[in-house]
Enzyme design. Structure first.
Site, short mmCIF file in Angstrom:
data_model
loop_
_atom_site.label_atom_id
_atom_site.label_comp_id
_atom_site.label_asym_id
_atom_site.label_seq_id
_atom_site.Cartn_x
_atom_site.Cartn_y
_atom_site.Cartn_z
N LYS A 71 0.81 -1.22 0.00
CA LYS A 71 0.00 0.00 0.00
C LYS A 71 0.85 1.28 0.00
O LYS A 71 0.45 2.28 -0.58
CB LYS A 71 -0.93 0.03 1.23
CG LYS A 71 -2.14 -0.89 1.12
CD LYS A 71 -3.05 -0.66 2.31
CE LYS A 71 -4.24 -1.59 2.29
NZ LYS A 71 -5.20 -1.29 3.35
N ASP A 111 -10.26 3.03 2.14
CA ASP A 111 -10.46 2.61 3.54
C ASP A 111 -11.07 3.76 4.35
O ASP A 111 -11.83 3.54 5.29
CB ASP A 111 -9.13 2.19 4.19
CG ASP A 111 -8.70 0.80 3.77
OD1 ASP A 111 -9.55 0.01 3.32
OD2 ASP A 111 -7.49 0.49 3.87
P1 NAP Z 1 -0.68 -3.44 10.78
O1 NAP Z 1 -0.24 -2.34 9.86
O2 NAP Z 1 0.16 -4.64 10.95
O3 NAP Z 1 -0.89 -2.74 12.23
C1 NAP Z 1 -1.31 -3.48 13.35
C2 NAP Z 1 -1.24 -2.60 14.59
O4 NAP Z 1 -1.69 -3.41 15.69
C3 NAP Z 1 0.16 -2.12 14.95
O5 NAP Z 1 0.08 -0.88 15.58
C4 NAP Z 1 0.63 -3.19 15.93
O6 NAP Z 1 1.59 -2.75 16.84
C5 NAP Z 1 -0.67 -3.46 16.67
N1 NAP Z 1 -0.65 -4.77 17.32
C6 NAP Z 1 -0.42 -5.97 16.75
N2 NAP Z 1 -0.50 -6.96 17.67
C7 NAP Z 1 -0.77 -6.35 18.85
C8 NAP Z 1 -0.95 -6.82 20.17
N3 NAP Z 1 -0.88 -8.13 20.45
N4 NAP Z 1 -1.23 -5.93 21.13
C9 NAP Z 1 -1.32 -4.61 20.85
N5 NAP Z 1 -1.14 -4.09 19.63
C10 NAP Z 1 -0.88 -4.96 18.63
O7 NAP Z 1 -2.11 -3.99 10.37
P2 NAP Z 1 -3.31 -3.15 9.68
O8 NAP Z 1 -3.21 -3.27 8.22
O9 NAP Z 1 -3.33 -1.80 10.30
O10 NAP Z 1 -4.58 -4.01 10.13
C11 NAP Z 1 -5.05 -4.00 11.46
C12 NAP Z 1 -6.38 -4.78 11.55
O11 NAP Z 1 -7.38 -4.11 10.81
C13 NAP Z 1 -6.30 -6.20 10.97
O12 NAP Z 1 -7.07 -7.05 11.79
C14 NAP Z 1 -6.94 -6.06 9.62
O13 NAP Z 1 -7.54 -7.27 9.16
C15 NAP Z 1 -8.00 -5.01 9.91
N6 NAP Z 1 -8.43 -4.27 8.71
C16 NAP Z 1 -9.73 -4.37 8.34
C17 NAP Z 1 -10.20 -3.67 7.25
C18 NAP Z 1 -11.65 -3.77 6.86
O14 NAP Z 1 -12.00 -3.41 5.73
N7 NAP Z 1 -12.51 -4.18 7.74
C19 NAP Z 1 -9.31 -2.86 6.50
C20 NAP Z 1 -7.97 -2.79 6.91
C21 NAP Z 1 -7.54 -3.51 8.02
P3 NAP Z 1 3.16 -2.83 16.50
O15 NAP Z 1 3.43 -1.72 15.54
O16 NAP Z 1 3.78 -2.62 17.83
O17 NAP Z 1 3.39 -4.19 15.91
#
Ligand code: NAP
Length: 287
Positions: A71, A111
């Site tokens: 992205k 998004d």
């Molecule tokens: P990402 O870029 O990997 O970011 C994940 C975030 O969560 C980071 O800040 C990470 O912290 C934190 N995190 C991960 N494990 C954690 C834990 N055990 N405790 C506390 N914080 C934690 O992922 P993303 O793309 O933002 O996606 C995040 C979620 O949103 C996913 O579940 C994804 O499927 C969902 N999502 C849904 C949609 C939709 O259309 N519904 C769209 C986009 C994303 P660190 O930086 O410290 O690792």
């Protein structure tokens, strides 16, 4: 609709992509509207984003979605960016615009619109309110921008397990934070903000299948009616976070609606049509 020499192509660029629901969403909509279009998921390994984008042009694709891990990488490859893609720093939708044999690439981040759509009924109560976001990753950026630019919150608390990692997000969004609402805190320090916030958004993967016993906030006594809990996770549809919030009278919103609405926003840019979201919702429920 048969695939033939007229079929228009849209792709998904990401890796891995075999669990993506986007092909089901878009192909259901194409079929329902009788469009001779096809959406294909193409695995693009890290480092190959530029070649893949060049391929879209060469193969006359109408556009593409972009997902993890590309992205951010495709952003500088676009000829034009929407304000949303510019602000968030990431592109999830490419539109290949063809004029006089020349292709120009328009990059958007749907998004933002997809996330906001499910909050429409609650918009009035969110204006100027205190809001909170668990997570500081890619999705959190889109959510933070959406919240700042739409509701002008009195406070937007980003709860991060490594607060230092959230600093670039704050730095990049500061131009959209006219009221100085953004603050970052660690999970251990977030209880007061959780209790005081009208909206709690989970933008971490905590609670996602198969770890459905987990929740970003295992203290449901901090939830109260009048709040809204919004989990970006769509598998499962009802996470532990949402179930515990709903049990306390909190409005609970799952990530499936965002998934459908961000797809709808991409679909209309490619086809010029509104996505038949009810049909898509039914197709997703049957899988
Ligand atoms: P990402 O870029 O990997 O970011 C994940 C975030 O969560 C980071 O800040 C990470 O912290 C934190 N995190 C991960 N494990 C954690 C834990 N055990 N405790 C506390 N914080 C934690 O992922 P993303 O793309 O933002 O996606 C995040 C979620 O949103 C996913 O579940 C994804 O499927 C969902 N999502 C849904 C949609 C939709 O259309 N519904 C769209 C986009 C994303 P660190 O930086 O410290 O690792």
């Amino acid at each position: 609709m048969d695939i033939d020499a007229q079929t228009r192509l849209v792709g998904l660029l990401g890796y891995p992509i075999e669990h993506s629901r986007s092909p089901l969403i878009h192909n259901t909509a194409f079929r329902h509207q009788g469009l001779n279009w096809l959406y294909v998921a193409t695995p693009v390994v890290p480092g190959e984003a530029a070649a893949a984008v060049q391929g879209l042009k060469a193969l006359h694709f109408a556009g593409a979605n972009v997902t993890i891990p590309h992205k951010e990488a495709v952003r500088p490859l676009m000829d034009e960016l929407s304000p949303q893609a510019q602000a968030v720093g990431a592109v999830n939708t490419i539109v290949c615009r063809r004029t006089d044999g020349e292709v120009s690439l328009f990059g958007d981040n749907t998004d933002v619109a997809g996330f906001l759509e499910a909050l429409r009924p609650y918009a009035e109560g969110l204006q100027g309110a205190a809001l909170l976001l668990f997570g500081a990753g890619g999705a959190a950026r889109a959510v933070a921008y959406a919240l700042l630019s739409t509701f002008r919150p009195s406070r937007l608390t980003i709860v991060a397990r490594r607060p230092a990692k959230a600093e670039p997000l704050v730095r990049d969004l500061v131009a959209h934070d006219e009221d100085g609402a953004l603050e970052v805190c660690a999970f251990e320090e977030a209880a007061a903000a959780v209790r005081a916030s009208t909206l709690l958004v989970n933008a971490t993967p905590v609670g996602m299948h198969p770890h459905t016993g987990q929740t970003p906030w295992p203290h449901p006594q901090d939830f109260s009616s009048g709040q809204i809990a919004y989990d970006l996770i769509y598998n499962p549809e009802k996470t532990r976070f949402l179930e515990e919030a709903a049990a306390r009278g909190v409005v609970a919103i799952g990530g499936l609606e965002m998934l459908i609405q961000q797809a709808a926003a991409s679909y209309s840019q490619w086809t010029g049509r509104s996505m038949p979201t009810e049909v898509v919702r039914r197709a997703l429920a049957q899988k």
